[in-house]
Write an enzyme that holds these catalytic residues in place. Structure first.
Site, PDB file in Angstrom:
ATOM      1  N   GLY A 138       0.844  -1.205   0.000  1.00  0.00           N
ATOM      2  CA  GLY A 138       0.000   0.000   0.000  1.00  0.00           C
ATOM      3  C   GLY A 138       0.869   1.241   0.000  1.00  0.00           C
ATOM      4  N   CYS A 139       0.721   2.098  -1.018  1.00  0.00           N
ATOM      5  CA  CYS A 139       1.635   3.231  -1.155  1.00  0.00           C
ATOM      6  C   CYS A 139       0.930   4.577  -1.061  1.00  0.00           C
ATOM      7  CB  CYS A 139       2.427   3.121  -2.443  1.00  0.00           C
ATOM      8  SG  CYS A 139       1.368   3.117  -3.896  1.00  0.00           S
ATOM      9  N   GLY A 140      -0.259   4.604  -0.455  1.00  0.00           N
ATOM     10  CA  GLY A 140      -0.922   5.885  -0.178  1.00  0.00           C
ATOM     11  C   GLY A 140      -0.232   6.567   0.992  1.00  0.00           C
ATOM     12  N   SER A 141      -0.832   7.634   1.492  1.00  0.00           N
ATOM     13  CA  SER A 141      -0.163   8.399   2.539  1.00  0.00           C
ATOM     14  C   SER A 141      -0.008   7.564   3.819  1.00  0.00           C
ATOM     15  CB  SER A 141      -0.922   9.696   2.836  1.00  0.00           C
ATOM     16  OG  SER A 141      -2.263   9.418   3.156  1.00  0.00           O
ATOM     17  N   TRP A 142      -0.992   6.736   4.150  1.00  0.00           N
ATOM     18  CA  TRP A 142      -0.912   5.934   5.364  1.00  0.00           C
ATOM     19  C   TRP A 142       0.145   4.844   5.222  1.00  0.00           C
ATOM     20  CZ3 TRP A 142      -0.365   6.061  10.001  1.00  0.00           C
ATOM     21  CH2 TRP A 142      -0.950   5.249  10.980  1.00  0.00           C
TER      22      TRP A 142
ATOM     23  N   LYS B  21     -17.561   4.558  14.503  1.00  0.00           N
ATOM     24  CA  LYS B  21     -17.569   5.933  15.023  1.00  0.00           C
ATOM     25  C   LYS B  21     -17.923   6.937  13.916  1.00  0.00           C
ATOM     26  CE  LYS B  21     -13.569   8.064  13.612  1.00  0.00           C
ATOM     27  NZ  LYS B  21     -13.623   7.294  12.349  1.00  0.00           N
TER      28      LYS B  21
END
Lengths: 366, 366
Positions: free
Chosen positions: B9-13, B205
């Site tokens: 996974g190379c998104g910001s997270w 939530k």
């Protein structure tokens, strides 16, 4: 037996309580249909406060716009109000409680009990301990004492805005009786047997609110502020047992209105002055902001609280100090880094910028 | 055995995670000093993303300002990244997880395990149920899967701002291993064995956040907003056991970063657009505000979410709908008035103004 209810305390919170109870007892089989209300012997526009309440059904000093129910009987003769009551509801600032209970204890009915709405703790620096208002009432009078604490600004309660509060009562029977007296369409109650936790949550969250205000003043990120508040609540839970061991305190109590909801309320509140604030607790977050938003000319906690009227109520810094002294005595400061940091920042021993460094070896993350 | 870690996974997270792990393993005896990172085969300014990462140590697409540690090895060959890994950290949107695990399951090492950072649930309207990302990974691969969820906007994590998160792991041994991999001076972890609760809190939530936004839009009082949020959290706790009985869910889990801290973060966040928002969950409160602040020309949930890019992530309304359908099937809607009300308001079946009336006979106050 038809029980009689009396309310002591004529500030905005006392007024909100007497109104809710009067609405509930007016057509009740279980309770006497009149509520007695002890109000101070003071005057407004050349008439006594009791006359305003009994004849005009208003409290012109504290909540002038509110029309009070007709079944409230105000009196400034405290003996008359107390001696017939089966349930005594008290909404006084904690500092006046000792004098009050010492004054009334000789004429309380045998099976009467108290309900304390007093948010706050009694600090005893000379003995290096903290006392609960409810414990003081129990010890001085020999009577049972329940507590009711929650996210309840009085102005919104009398405005009949949807509100919750927590009843802390070891006796479920008394707890349910108080719930029948207070619960309305707009005010909802939950009973928990952790009465000690309920009372502590409502006060100790003021220290967490200062920490949240420091995050605001320093413009720390949202992750950081959320982490600081959560860690603060963990310390509140741990302090419940640290300060009052063997009293049945429960971690789940912080999930009640007396716990997280109080701080949600603080965080929602936009105002930084006291106009329109019914609940002066809200000022603690503002104290934190003022402590930390001006680094070159940092104000002292004294100079901030002195500017606020009724400063007895802006008490987070005082709680932090007393708790620090207790923990230092027990060599337990290491378990409560956030409370210690707030104390040191308030006392100008460390800078607000050091708050996060103080949390970096927190026992919660060990 | 020196264990190897891979991040997918190379998104910001994903970028925030690979940075934290790389910083920790670079001088570790326990883990292999290089971290493998699967990134999509995409180009930026005529060069591949892997080349930007491996040669320039930046991720120009997702977090251009961040200097990445040198011990990160990026690759767009997923097999190579997966087959040597002992610990597989996954930061994907839930909707892509099925395809991912089906693709990689045949070349995972025997004793490897997963760590899911995926916030969100997999909705199965045709079977009228909700699945956890971690359960899907477990079922498809036969491997263990931990979860890490918290109040963690990626931009603040890579900026090394103090942040907390919760590790949910039935195995304390694996939980501690993941903690050693992730915990830094600025990112702190707490382990709980209620992995199901951790994963549910982080998603459910979002429904509570819509309710908080509705209170904002209607300009309800602070007491009311605090009560609504608290009641919402109680329903989240009850839903944990309602949806996943016999999985050891625990009321105390909402006190972790994955629970109340997530919502503290939402409430602190001032922006109502997505610029500078690393965590798109924050938009749920904004959806609630937009639903309720214009009574004469009330927008539909569709028209609000359609204006938001990446709307898959603004998922509170979708969760509320699926949960409503499950509860209706079981005749259990009466136990969850807030979730039901949020669903009905989002579907335009009732007006936002009816939210409070829906809570007036809430089982929590019975």
């Amino acid at each position: 037996m038809t029980k009689r209810v009396s309310v002591l305390g004529c500030g905005s919170w006392g007024t909100a309580i007497v109104k809710a109870v009067a609405d509930n007892v007016v057509s009740s089989d279980e309770f006497y249909s009149k509520v007695y209300w002890y109000v101070r012997d003071e005057e407004y526009e050349d008439r006594s406060l009791t006359s305003w309440i009994n004849q005009d059904h208003t409290n012109p000093i504290y909540l002038p716009k509110l029309k009070l129910p007709m079944n409230i009987i105000a009196s400034s003769e405290i003996r008359k109000v107390v001696e017939n009551a089966d349930i005594l509801m008290v909404a006084y600032p904690p500092c006046y409680i000792i004098r009050l209970v010492n004054h009334v204890k000789e004429f309380i009915k045998e099976n009467a009990y108290f309900v304390s709405f007093c948010k706050g703790l009694i600090l005893c620096p000379e003995e290096n301990r903290i006392r609960l208002v409810s414990d003081l009432i129990r010890e001085q009078t020999g009577k049972r004492c329940l507590v009711v604490i929650g996210a309840t600004t009085a102005l919104e309660v009398v405005g009949e805005q949807f509100t919750e509060a927590t009843i802390g009562s070891k006796s479920l029977e008394c707890g349910r009786e108080v719930k029948r007296l207070l619960q309305t369409d707009y005010m909802k109650l939950v009973i928990t047997q952790d009465d000690v936790g309920v009372e502590l949550c409502g006060s100790l969250k003021n220290v967490v609110a200062i920490a949240a205000g420091i995050c605001d003043g320093l413009q720390l990120g949202d992750n950081t502020k959320a982490a600081v508040i959560r860690i603060g609540f963990w310390e509140v839970s741990e302090l419940m047992n640290e300060l009052f061991p063997d009293r049945g305190t429960n971690y789940l109590t912080i999930e009640q209105s007396c716990g997280i909801a109080e701080l949600f309320m603080c965080m929602s509140h936009k105002l930084d002055d006291i106009s329109d604030i019914g609940d002066l607790d809200l000022l603690n977050i503002s104290v934190g902001r003022r402590l930390s938003n001006n680094d070159t000319n940092r104000p002292s906690i004294r100079s901030i609280t002195d500017k606020i009227p009724y400063r007895t109520f802006v008490d987070g810094a005082e709680y932090a100090k007393q708790i620090y002294n207790i923990l230092a005595d027990r060599r337990r400061t290491g378990h409560f880094p956030l409370f210690v940091a707030v104390h040191r920042i308030c006392q100008n021993e460390i800078k607000p910028q050091e708050l996060i460094a103080c949390l970096q070896s927190h026992p919660i993350h060990a």
